[in-house]
Write an enzyme that holds these catalytic residues in place. Structure first.
Site, PDB file in Angstrom:
ATOM      1  N   HIS A  65       0.782  -1.141   0.011  1.00  0.00           N
ATOM      2  CA  HIS A  65       0.045  -0.151  -0.054  1.00  0.00           C
ATOM      3  C   HIS A  65       0.934   1.257   0.185  1.00  0.00           C
ATOM      4  O   HIS A  65       1.919   1.145   0.581  1.00  0.00           O
ATOM      5  CB  HIS A  65      -1.009   0.015   1.261  1.00  0.00           C
ATOM      6  CG  HIS A  65      -1.860   0.985   1.325  1.00  0.00           C
ATOM      7  ND1 HIS A  65      -1.570   2.300   1.808  1.00  0.00           N
ATOM      8  CD2 HIS A  65      -3.387   1.053   1.165  1.00  0.00           C
ATOM      9  CE1 HIS A  65      -2.716   2.787   1.825  1.00  0.00           C
ATOM     10  NE2 HIS A  65      -3.624   2.067   1.473  1.00  0.00           N
ATOM     11  N   ASP A 100       3.535  -3.948   8.055  1.00  0.00           N
ATOM     12  CA  ASP A 100       2.233  -3.409   7.999  1.00  0.00           C
ATOM     13  C   ASP A 100       0.942  -4.304   8.266  1.00  0.00           C
ATOM     14  O   ASP A 100       0.675  -5.220   7.480  1.00  0.00           O
ATOM     15  CB  ASP A 100       2.091  -2.574   6.576  1.00  0.00           C
ATOM     16  CG  ASP A 100       0.847  -2.047   6.079  1.00  0.00           C
ATOM     17  OD1 ASP A 100      -0.302  -2.187   7.072  1.00  0.00           O
ATOM     18  OD2 ASP A 100       0.558  -1.557   5.197  1.00  0.00           O
ATOM     19  N   GLN A 142      -4.285  -4.979   7.190  1.00  0.00           N
ATOM     20  CA  GLN A 142      -5.155  -5.960   6.746  1.00  0.00           C
ATOM     21  C   GLN A 142      -5.109  -7.313   7.497  1.00  0.00           C
ATOM     22  O   GLN A 142      -5.868  -8.319   7.066  1.00  0.00           O
ATOM     23  CB  GLN A 142      -5.172  -6.062   5.342  1.00  0.00           C
ATOM     24  CG  GLN A 142      -5.088  -4.858   4.320  1.00  0.00           C
ATOM     25  CD  GLN A 142      -6.753  -4.551   4.742  1.00  0.00           C
ATOM     26  OE1 GLN A 142      -7.591  -5.163   5.069  1.00  0.00           O
ATOM     27  NE2 GLN A 142      -6.881  -3.208   4.121  1.00  0.00           N
ATOM     28  N   LYS A 198     -10.027  -0.358  11.061  1.00  0.00           N
ATOM     29  CA  LYS A 198     -10.005  -1.521  10.586  1.00  0.00           C
ATOM     30  C   LYS A 198     -10.318  -2.804  11.196  1.00  0.00           C
ATOM     31  O   LYS A 198     -10.407  -3.973  10.717  1.00  0.00           O
ATOM     32  CB  LYS A 198      -8.764  -1.822   9.510  1.00  0.00           C
ATOM     33  CG  LYS A 198      -8.726  -0.720   8.486  1.00  0.00           C
ATOM     34  CD  LYS A 198      -7.531  -1.093   7.471  1.00  0.00           C
ATOM     35  CE  LYS A 198      -6.964   0.253   6.870  1.00  0.00           C
ATOM     36  NZ  LYS A 198      -7.867   0.261   5.428  1.00  0.00           N
ATOM     37  N   CYS A 232      -4.668   2.522  -3.646  1.00  0.00           N
ATOM     38  CA  CYS A 232      -3.418   2.899  -3.080  1.00  0.00           C
ATOM     39  C   CYS A 232      -2.129   1.860  -3.176  1.00  0.00           C
ATOM     40  O   CYS A 232      -1.398   1.851  -2.494  1.00  0.00           O
ATOM     41  CB  CYS A 232      -3.628   3.329  -1.574  1.00  0.00           C
ATOM     42  SG  CYS A 232      -4.867   4.481  -1.477  1.00  0.00           S
TER      43      CYS A 232
END
Ligand code: PMP
Length: 408
Positions: free
Chosen positions: A122, A199, A202, A225, A365
């Site tokens: 991303h 990261d 997700q 999220k 993104c």
């Protein structure tokens, strides 16, 4: 109290509405998740009973607000199996990753040092590294993907060398849905002495993550999220590295002593949390984590896997539909990106919306990944714990209708 995933949908008031005369089928969970009533109640309760600025007050209300805020830090630490002072509150994943790149990496990188990221990042875990590389003269290298949308670990092994100072990668791709072998990748990076930044935007909320087991140096995720509020995120960092890391923002609350020319900062995490933090949002995040814990990881994972498997199988049967990323299974998370050949993804999403189906269309993104895939945009359906098989059916029916509408 253990809650049942089958009835979890009832905990989310927003889902109980019609869009364009059809029941709302919310399949944009990778962009942001809806909030259960307990999170909404936690925000209201905080503002109705406990609101005060934290840390600086000596009166009861301020102490209560401080205890609630710091209690969530402890809760996050337990949730990700870290120490309390290794948890920094931020605005979200983007801020967390920027702080590592600008506050830690920038001061260590020398010209010709190397940073490795992946082609599936991303922009939040790409642009900060690109900027830091430009500022320091370090080189940015990319791990490529194979034909299944999984990272090429052989090529990764070849990229690693003693000049590699940072390796940054996503736990789960927001486009391909790929779950990366982050523990193995961390070990490989550490073997050449590089720092590892993950990261987790997700990943957290879909399965449990364990900092002690992963052994990564930094890990970032967003509250919104994981069924919590916007405006709050987390940066995990190993204690000894946070001691070396510099704050990127300066202001009140993060200092021990300010003199005319110099400042002595507090130790982490306070050193990084300048100014008034998103207190209510942190408390909302705490309620969201409690909610997830009450459902249990195995129930969440099993449920989401069953949805993504059903969706994958049915999407695969639609003529002229291309799915990107791995087959449903252990390396695919709860999202599917696809293209209906001959129809622009924005048109697909617009027609789906007329059926009450909310999906995302665009480059997500992740423009370098789009270039690698040879497309400018895709459509993405992403699942959350409250979705059910009826949502999958509605997605498929709406796509079949879209095909008929565009006569492809
Ligand atoms: N990384 C990934 C993989 C993401 O999917 C997102 C959100 N789309 C982000 C980073 C950025 O998260 P936020 O906008 O909450 O900072």
């Amino acid at each position: 109290m253990v809650k049942n995933i089958a009835t979890a949908r009832n905990d989310f008031p927003i889902l109980n509405q019609q869009i364009n005369g059809e029941p709302l089928t919310y399949l944009d969970n990778a962009a942001t998740t809806q909030k259960p009533q307990v999170v909404i109640d936690a925000l209201t309760h905080y503002y109705e009973t406990d609101n005060a600025n934290i840390h600086r007050g000596v009166y009861t209300l301020a102490e209560r607000a401080t205890e609630a805020y710091e209690g969530v830090r402890q809760q996050v630490a337990n949730f990700i199996n870290a120490q309390t002072d290794e948890v920094i509150f931020t605005r979200g994943t983007t801020t967390s990753l920027n702080w590592v790149a600008l506050g830690f990496a920038r001061q260590l990188l020398q010209p010709n040092d190397e940073i490795i990221i992946t082609v599936m990042e991303h922009h939040s875990n790409l642009v900060p590294w690109q900027q830091v590389a430009l500022q320091t003269g370090a080189k940015l290298r990319y791990i490529e993907i194979d034909e299944h949308g999984e990272l090429d670990l052989t090529q990764y092994g070849e990229l690693l060398n003693p000049k590699t100072k940072f390796v940054a990668f996503t736990h789960v791709s927001n486009v391909l849905g790929t779950i990366n072998p982050v523990k193995q990748m961390t070990k490989m990076a550490h073997d050449v002495g590089a720092y590892v930044v993950i990261d987790g935007a997700q990943a957290v909320g879909h399965f449990s993550v364990d900092m002690t087991d992963l052994d990564c140096d930094f890990y970032a995720f967003s509250g919104h999220k994981v069924y919590g509020p916007t405006g709050i995120g987390v940066l995990y960092g190993k204690r000894e590295l946070l001691a070396e890391m510099n704050p990127v923002e300066f202001g009140g609350e993060m200092i021990n002593l300010v003199e005319r020319q110099t400042t002595d900062f507090k130790p982490a995490p306070a050193k990084f949390e300048a100014g008034t933090m998103p207190i209510a949002q942190a408390i909302g995040l705490g309620a969201a984590l409690d909610y997830l814990t009450s459902l249990g990881w195995s129930a969440i994972e099993e449920h989401e896997q069953s949805l993504v498997t059903a969706a994958y199988q049915q999407l695969n049967k639609i003529d002229g539909l291309t799915i990107y990323g791995p087959a449903a299974g252990p390396t695919r998370s709860a999202l599917i990106t696809f293209n209906l050949n001959g129809v622009h993804p924005h048109d697909v999403a617009t027609v789906l919306d007329t059926q009450g189906v909310a999906v995302r269309a665009g480059h997500h993104c992740a423009q370098p990944l789009m270039q690698t895939l040879g497309v400018s945009a895709t459509t993405r359906a992403s699942f959350g714990l409250y979705n059910n098989l009826a949502d999958v059916e509605r997605l498929i029916a709406a796509l079949v209708e879209t095909k008929e509408f565009f006569q492809v």
